[in-house]
Write a protein that holds these residues in place. Structure first.
Motif, PDB file in Angstrom:
ATOM      1  N   ASP A 119     109.130  58.587  58.900  1.00 26.73           N
ATOM      2  CA  ASP A 119     108.860  57.618  57.832  1.00 26.73           C
ATOM      3  C   ASP A 119     107.370  57.481  57.533  1.00 26.73           C
ATOM      4  O   ASP A 119     106.961  57.416  56.371  1.00 26.73           O
ATOM      5  CB  ASP A 119     109.442  56.249  58.186  1.00 26.73           C
ATOM      6  N   ALA A 120     106.547  57.441  58.566  1.00 31.60           N
ATOM      7  CA  ALA A 120     105.098  57.281  58.362  1.00 31.60           C
ATOM      8  C   ALA A 120     104.514  58.524  57.698  1.00 31.60           C
ATOM      9  O   ALA A 120     103.691  58.415  56.777  1.00 31.60           O
ATOM     10  CB  ALA A 120     104.399  57.008  59.695  1.00 31.60           C
ATOM     11  N   GLN A 121     104.926  59.698  58.137  1.00 40.74           N
ATOM     12  CA  GLN A 121     104.427  60.928  57.525  1.00 40.74           C
ATOM     13  C   GLN A 121     104.871  61.020  56.074  1.00 40.74           C
ATOM     14  O   GLN A 121     104.083  61.384  55.196  1.00 40.74           O
ATOM     15  CB  GLN A 121     104.929  62.153  58.302  1.00 40.74           C
ATOM     16  N   LEU A 122     106.135  60.689  55.815  1.00 41.15           N
ATOM     17  CA  LEU A 122     106.640  60.763  54.443  1.00 41.15           C
ATOM     18  C   LEU A 122     105.889  59.792  53.540  1.00 41.15           C
ATOM     19  O   LEU A 122     105.551  60.124  52.402  1.00 41.15           O
ATOM     20  CB  LEU A 122     108.142  60.488  54.411  1.00 41.15           C
ATOM     21  N   ARG A 123     105.598  58.611  54.035  1.00 42.35           N
ATOM     22  CA  ARG A 123     104.830  57.645  53.241  1.00 42.35           C
ATOM     23  C   ARG A 123     103.453  58.209  52.894  1.00 42.35           C
ATOM     24  O   ARG A 123     102.999  58.124  51.753  1.00 42.35           O
ATOM     25  CB  ARG A 123     104.701  56.325  53.997  1.00 42.35           C
ATOM     26  N   THR A 124     102.789  58.831  53.865  1.00 41.02           N
ATOM     27  CA  THR A 124     101.470  59.418  53.619  1.00 41.02           C
ATOM     28  C   THR A 124     101.564  60.576  52.636  1.00 41.02           C
ATOM     29  O   THR A 124     100.721  60.725  51.744  1.00 41.02           O
ATOM     30  CB  THR A 124     100.845  59.887  54.949  1.00 41.02           C
ATOM     31  N   ILE A 125     102.587  61.412  52.777  1.00 37.97           N
ATOM     32  CA  ILE A 125     102.796  62.535  51.854  1.00 37.97           C
ATOM     33  C   ILE A 125     102.990  62.012  50.433  1.00 37.97           C
ATOM     34  O   ILE A 125     102.385  62.521  49.475  1.00 37.97           O
ATOM     35  CB  ILE A 125     103.993  63.390  52.326  1.00 37.97           C
ATOM     36  N   LEU A 126     103.820  61.001  50.273  1.00 34.28           N
ATOM     37  CA  LEU A 126     104.069  60.434  48.942  1.00 34.28           C
ATOM     38  C   LEU A 126     102.824  59.752  48.378  1.00 34.28           C
ATOM     39  O   LEU A 126     102.545  59.850  47.175  1.00 34.28           O
ATOM     40  CB  LEU A 126     105.241  59.459  49.001  1.00 34.28           C
ATOM     41  N   GLN A 127     102.055  59.076  49.227  1.00 34.75           N
ATOM     42  CA  GLN A 127     100.806  58.466  48.754  1.00 34.75           C
ATOM     43  C   GLN A 127      99.823  59.532  48.278  1.00 34.75           C
ATOM     44  O   GLN A 127      99.109  59.328  47.299  1.00 34.75           O
ATOM     45  CB  GLN A 127     100.196  57.597  49.849  1.00 34.75           C
ATOM     46  N   SER A 128      99.806  60.670  48.962  1.00 34.81           N
ATOM     47  CA  SER A 128      98.958  61.779  48.508  1.00 34.81           C
ATOM     48  C   SER A 128      99.421  62.286  47.147  1.00 34.81           C
ATOM     49  O   SER A 128      98.600  62.609  46.284  1.00 34.81           O
ATOM     50  CB  SER A 128      98.997  62.923  49.531  1.00 34.81           C
ATOM     51  N   ALA A 129     100.727  62.369  46.959  1.00 28.63           N
ATOM     52  CA  ALA A 129     101.272  62.855  45.688  1.00 28.63           C
ATOM     53  C   ALA A 129     100.908  61.949  44.522  1.00 28.63           C
ATOM     54  O   ALA A 129     100.881  62.390  43.370  1.00 28.63           O
ATOM     55  CB  ALA A 129     102.786  63.001  45.798  1.00 28.63           C
ATOM     56  N   MET A 130     100.616  60.701  44.815  1.00 29.59           N
ATOM     57  CA  MET A 130     100.242  59.752  43.763  1.00 29.59           C
ATOM     58  C   MET A 130      98.786  59.892  43.333  1.00 29.59           C
ATOM     59  O   MET A 130      98.367  59.265  42.356  1.00 29.59           O
ATOM     60  CB  MET A 130     100.489  58.322  44.260  1.00 29.59           C
ATOM     61  N   ARG A 131      98.015  60.706  44.042  1.00 25.04           N
ATOM     62  CA  ARG A 131      96.577  60.829  43.765  1.00 25.04           C
ATOM     63  C   ARG A 131      96.300  62.020  42.852  1.00 25.04           C
ATOM     64  O   ARG A 131      95.514  62.898  43.160  1.00 25.04           O
ATOM     65  CB  ARG A 131      95.811  60.954  45.068  1.00 25.04           C
ATOM     66  N   VAL A 132      96.971  62.048  41.719  1.00 24.91           N
ATOM     67  CA  VAL A 132      96.827  63.156  40.777  1.00 24.91           C
ATOM     68  C   VAL A 132      96.212  62.642  39.488  1.00 24.91           C
ATOM     69  O   VAL A 132      96.199  61.429  39.232  1.00 24.91           O
ATOM     70  CB  VAL A 132      98.198  63.824  40.498  1.00 24.91           C
TER      71      VAL A 132
END
Length: 194
Positions: A32-45
């Protein structure tokens, strides 16, 4: 976990990114923590107008079989001539890889930002999602296919005004990833004026 990417530098990370086949992925997937970080990175476009013209739907383990059953039923309804094999393939699609995220494109025609730019932002978010998964030591696969364009599947995972940009599968590869042919540099890069 199988080591398959070079995380020694940002340049090496970018140069080593490639897709893995969803059907060839195994656990573990991101927690869950890794997925949250991955998704937060995806929002930085890039996001002209700060519209966030994309959404992410995570399909968690306890609901993947239900999604598979729904995909099979939708395919059977939308394509009555579908074979039993095609319907079973639709069911299994939801179960490939340990992690599944549906990326939705949500554009606003009322805003002054061109729709094309909003769609490009959704594509960038999807690619950043794949790259962020890679940076965390996973492999990702961006798939489309019939489900992406199915009205029934859209109604299942999306909201009015959205379109499915793709299904992102994340996990670990069961075998070393194969490098696919890439275009020659001079075939896709030119200087202006020529």
């Amino acid at each position: 976990m199988m080591a398959f990417n070079d995380l020694s530098s940002p340049a090496a990370l970018l140069a080593s990114r490639r897709s893995g086949k969803a059907r060839d992925m195994v656990a573990p997937g991101p927690d869950d923590a890794q997925l949250r970080t991955i998704l937060q990175s995806a929002m930085r476009v890039p996001d002209h107008g700060k519209l966030a013209p994309w959404r992410f739907v995570t399909i968690v383990d306890g609901h993947r079989e239900a999604l598979g059953d729904a995909l099979a039923a939708i395919l059977a309804k939308e394509k009555p001539e579908a074979s039993a094999f095609e319907i079973e393939t639709a069911r299994k699609f939801a179960l490939e890889a340990p992690c599944l995220i549906v990326v939705l494109s949500k554009v606003s025609a009322e805003r002054p930002i061109p729709v094309w730019e909003q769609e490009l932002s959704a594509g960038a978010a999807t690619m950043m999602l794949c790259l962020a998964a890679h940076a965390h030591g996973f492999v990702a696969n961006w798939l489309t296919g019939w489900a992406t364009y199915s009205p029934g599947v859209h109604a299942l995972v999306g909201e009015p005004g959205e379109r499915i940009a793709g299904f992102i599968f994340i996990g670990m590869p069961v075998r070393p990833l194969e490098e696919r042919p890439r275009p020659g540099f001079d075939a896709v890069v030119r200087r202006w004026p020529g």
